[in-house]
Design a protein around this motif. Structure first.
Motif, PDB file in Angstrom:
ATOM      1  N   ILE A  34       0.882  -0.574   0.065  1.00 53.87           N
ATOM      2  CA  ILE A  34      -0.221  -0.108   0.353  1.00 53.87           C
ATOM      3  C   ILE A  34       1.028   1.427   0.109  1.00 53.87           C
ATOM      4  CG2 ILE A  34      -2.083   1.005   1.677  1.00 53.87           C
ATOM      5  CD1 ILE A  34      -2.945  -1.703   0.018  1.00 53.87           C
ATOM      6  N   LYS A  35       2.526   1.159   0.977  1.00 49.62           N
ATOM      7  CA  LYS A  35       3.080   2.103   0.678  1.00 49.62           C
ATOM      8  C   LYS A  35       4.187   1.607   1.280  1.00 49.62           C
ATOM      9  CE  LYS A  35       4.811   6.451   1.848  1.00 49.62           C
ATOM     10  NZ  LYS A  35       4.138   7.725   1.044  1.00 49.62           N
ATOM     11  N   GLY A  38       9.182   6.228   2.202  1.00 53.41           N
ATOM     12  CA  GLY A  38       8.632   7.114   2.670  1.00 53.41           C
ATOM     13  C   GLY A  38       8.062   8.424   3.453  1.00 53.41           C
ATOM     14  N   ASP A  39       8.367   7.112   4.807  1.00 52.76           N
ATOM     15  CA  ASP A  39       6.665   7.296   5.993  1.00 52.76           C
ATOM     16  C   ASP A  39       7.828   6.648   6.787  1.00 52.76           C
ATOM     17  OD1 ASP A  39       5.190   7.549   7.866  1.00 52.76           O
ATOM     18  OD2 ASP A  39       3.529   8.732   5.452  1.00 52.76           O
ATOM     19  N   ALA A  41       6.427   4.201   8.377  1.00 51.82           N
ATOM     20  CA  ALA A  41       6.671   2.965   8.445  1.00 51.82           C
ATOM     21  C   ALA A  41       6.147   2.284   6.851  1.00 51.82           C
ATOM     22  CB  ALA A  41       5.650   2.048   9.595  1.00 51.82           C
ATOM     23  N   ALA A  42       5.723   1.164   6.375  1.00 48.96           N
ATOM     24  CA  ALA A  42       4.858   0.477   5.350  1.00 48.96           C
ATOM     25  C   ALA A  42       4.532  -0.051   6.320  1.00 48.96           C
ATOM     26  CB  ALA A  42       6.817  -0.557   4.468  1.00 48.96           C
ATOM     27  N   VAL A  43       3.319   0.038   4.809  1.00 49.05           N
ATOM     28  CA  VAL A  43       2.093   0.211   4.546  1.00 49.05           C
ATOM     29  C   VAL A  43       1.759  -1.070   3.905  1.00 49.05           C
ATOM     30  CG1 VAL A  43      -0.610   0.129   4.879  1.00 49.05           C
ATOM     31  CG2 VAL A  43       1.406   1.691   5.757  1.00 49.05           C
ATOM     32  N   LEU A  44       1.317  -2.413   4.480  1.00 47.19           N
ATOM     33  CA  LEU A  44       1.327  -3.610   3.813  1.00 47.19           C
ATOM     34  C   LEU A  44      -0.467  -4.243   3.823  1.00 47.19           C
ATOM     35  CD1 LEU A  44       4.662  -5.439   4.509  1.00 47.19           C
ATOM     36  CD2 LEU A  44       4.052  -4.083   2.402  1.00 47.19           C
TER      37      LEU A  44
ATOM     38  N   THR B  51      -0.806  -3.808   7.678  1.00 43.01           N
ATOM     39  CA  THR B  51       0.311  -4.672   8.345  1.00 43.01           C
ATOM     40  C   THR B  51       1.631  -3.358   8.707  1.00 43.01           C
ATOM     41  OG1 THR B  51      -0.256  -6.995   7.214  1.00 43.01           O
ATOM     42  CG2 THR B  51       2.470  -6.567   8.009  1.00 43.01           C
ATOM     43  N   LEU B  52       1.935  -2.560   9.316  1.00 44.41           N
ATOM     44  CA  LEU B  52       3.106  -1.410   8.739  1.00 44.41           C
ATOM     45  C   LEU B  52       4.457  -3.121   9.691  1.00 44.41           C
ATOM     46  CD1 LEU B  52       1.505   0.656  11.758  1.00 44.41           C
ATOM     47  CD2 LEU B  52       1.417   0.583   9.067  1.00 44.41           C
ATOM     48  N   ILE B  53       5.062  -2.136   8.295  1.00 41.48           N
ATOM     49  CA  ILE B  53       6.725  -2.839   8.470  1.00 41.48           C
ATOM     50  C   ILE B  53       7.584  -1.398   8.802  1.00 41.48           C
ATOM     51  CG2 ILE B  53       8.556  -3.997   7.347  1.00 41.48           C
ATOM     52  CD1 ILE B  53       6.534  -5.550   7.999  1.00 41.48           C
ATOM     53  N   SER B  54       8.514  -1.254   9.493  1.00 41.82           N
ATOM     54  CA  SER B  54       9.577  -0.477   9.844  1.00 41.82           C
ATOM     55  C   SER B  54      11.063  -1.183  10.067  1.00 41.82           C
ATOM     56  CB  SER B  54       9.250   1.168  10.718  1.00 41.82           C
ATOM     57  OG  SER B  54      10.369   1.499  11.117  1.00 41.82           O
ATOM     58  N   MET B  89       3.120   5.905  12.752  1.00 41.45           N
ATOM     59  CA  MET B  89       2.375   5.923  12.082  1.00 41.45           C
ATOM     60  C   MET B  89       0.561   5.770  12.525  1.00 41.45           C
ATOM     61  SD  MET B  89       3.737   5.608   9.276  1.00 41.45           S
ATOM     62  CE  MET B  89       2.688   5.314   7.473  1.00 41.45           C
ATOM     63  N   ARG B 159       2.466  10.801   6.647  1.00 38.74           N
ATOM     64  CA  ARG B 159       3.542  12.722   6.461  1.00 38.74           C
ATOM     65  C   ARG B 159       2.615  13.436   6.053  1.00 38.74           C
ATOM     66  NH1 ARG B 159       9.412  10.793   6.139  1.00 38.74           N
ATOM     67  NH2 ARG B 159      10.022   9.336   7.789  1.00 38.74           N
TER      68      ARG B 159
END
Lengths: 346, 346
Positions: A34-35, A38-39, A41-44, B51-54, B89, B159
């Motif tokens: 999804i993202k 650039g933020d 965290a990434a969004v999946l 899902t969020l990943i960092s 996030m 952001r």
């Protein structure tokens, strides 16, 4: 190694500038991305699938030697090694995060090459690069990769599911990456002693490639699905056949019989091992880094794989009490031992 | 630093033994953790959530100095820093992978301390440690953390969502971590010049803790949810208020007005900055590592936060053309510049 060519200092870009420069051309492809970068965290989005996560740390001087590993290959291999873990769960890899720590001896062009290799691997395997961290390092080059994938719950192949009587299968051939490494190490020594001598790697492309540019076996996961085969247990061969087989047997509370004459070896692996005075079987058992898939299937699935040149049945699963052993070419029985690579040893 | 105490060599355990030793007590708690350590990849189930990943890479000599960072704190901070990105996030952190690369100068007891700190942070924040990689390092200590979390799609705060007229808010107070670092650096220099002098950190607990043991603001994310506030944009303050605010404005294509007299500073931060001849405001703007949450909310939500001691309104969002500036205590207008930490500089 970059001093005579174009050289852009990374400090002039700064961390944000470097990340922006490296990632500006990235386009997300996976439906679950999804993202990306650039933020915070990434969004999946994995819908009703189960999410798979795996991570690897690669350190200069331990996992790679920049004296013979081209940077593009390094980036490529770092990704492959990590994707391989997702395929080893019988899953589909969909995203990675890719972090680099590097000292000021590396110019921007060097980071670009590592990144190019990583992105080439991503593209080839339909995987999105969705995040990472880029930092200065006081010491050597550090690469950390985390891969993310998905699978239907019922498709996931754990290490622990091997059943008595199951066939033990392996994809491709083994030992090549290890023998390739011996060759590169030898040429490095010759070069260090006399830098005017050119490396003699002619005719050895296959095993050099096995070491420098391994391929994760996504194709095998797809092939198993096409043939409606659900492996009862599966792992990738990163530490050598012996160590991985012992892992499966321990996790499944089973034993195994492995047949030496069934272990798939490429002729070049065999010949080059001999040149080095090494036992080709030992190279396959303990060498590691082949990134082939080792898996067990019910005997009833044998017909589905028997014609496939890329899958070899190398033994079968027994009860735990029978232990883990190999039947040699001469018919002797040897216990399997884990001599997998110990990075902490000297 | 471990030579006079118990010392177990890691090479005697090997990589598998080390991982088993460190992870044997881990019990998965998060409902989304299906399978943690012990297979090729972890298996997670996020149902219909996103899902969020960092991920973060922490390198000795760049991100931490072992001469004053206790190993337990290092493990703790490495996790906090990474969880902070998930909270930024507006999500809930649920899992981490934790990888360590370390040279042979570290005995098992040292790795155990790092791990203890990491697991303590996990426990405190209800996060499962589900994977990682442990490797020898030829050089210094390397830590790589990837955190995984989840959020409802409509709750995610990117952001890029700040709107003209929105209030700019920040949690807690700023600049303390940076001033704490100055204090630790000074005591290190004194110690290096005369090892018999004990460090003088009395009465400075708060800012030392801000540097060595930061807390990710999970509580703020929960507080926002309880008050039905969805931030239009949010980030964590890792590189300094100025850099983060510029990130939000750039991503949202907006400008901002920041009021110097509104920036929350702890009295100890203020006094100690003065002792060092530093401008406390500059410490807050450019210091970084505070791991507070910086976010924007519609003016209509002001009543929901105005009584909260832990959230401060520090400015408002303008149209992009107005630029990003700070109104000083004396009423002067200064453009905001990103002087965030550049790890690649010298």
């Amino acid at each position: 190694m970059f001093d005579n060519k174009e050289r852009t200092e990374i400090k002039d870009l700064g961390e944000f500038g470097l990340i922006e420069h490296l990632t500006k051309a990235i386009e997300l492809q996976a439906p679950s991305s999804i993202k990306g970068i650039g933020d915070d965290a990434a969004v999946l989005d994995f819908g009703n699938k189960k999410t798979l996560i795996s991570t690897d740390l690669l350190l200069e001087g331990v996992h790679f030697d920049l004296r013979y590993v081209p940077l593009r290959h390094l980036g490529y291999k770092a990704v492959q090694v990590n994707l391989s873990d997702i395929y080893a769960m019988n899953g589909t890899a969909s995203q990675i995060t890719f972090s680099i720590g590097l000292s000021s001896k590396f110019p921007l062009e060097a980071v670009e090459e590592i990144y190019e290799g990583a992105l080439y691997a991503c593209k080839k395997y339909n995987v999105d690069l969705i995040g990472g961290d880029t930092s200065a390092s006081k010491q050597g080059l550090v690469i950390s990769v985390t891969s993310i994938g998905y699978a239907d719950e019922e498709a996931i192949a754990y290490r622990s599911g091997a059943q008595e009587g199951d066939l033990i299968c392996v994809s491709g051939d083994l030992g090549g990456a290890y023998v390739g490494l011996q060759l590169l190490e030898r040429e490095k020594q010759i070069y260090l002693e006399n830098p005017s001598i050119q490396p003699d790697l002619e005719g050895k492309d296959y095993i050099i490639e096995r070491q420098l540019k391994p391929e994760a076996r996504k194709d095998i996961v797809e092939l198993l699905a096409e043939n409606s085969i659900k492996p009862t247990a599966m792992m990738d061969v990163s530490d050598g056949l012996s160590a991985e087989l012992l892992h499966i047997c321990k996790a499944s509370d089973k034993g195994c019989k492995l047949f030496e004459d069934k272990i798939p070896l490429d002729p070049m692996t065999y010949e080059t091992a001999r040149e080095f005075g090494l036992d080709p079987t030992v190279c396959a058992l303990n060498g590691g880094e082949d990134y082939e898939l080792l898996f067990t299937i019910p005997q009833s699935d044998y017909d589905k794989i028997k014609g496939n040149m890329d899958i070899t049945v190398i033994g079968y699963v027994t009860e735990a009490a029978a232990g883990c052993s190999m039947i040699s070419k001469s018919g002797n029985v040897y216990p399997l031992t884990a001599q997998g690579w110990n990075a902490f040893q000297g």
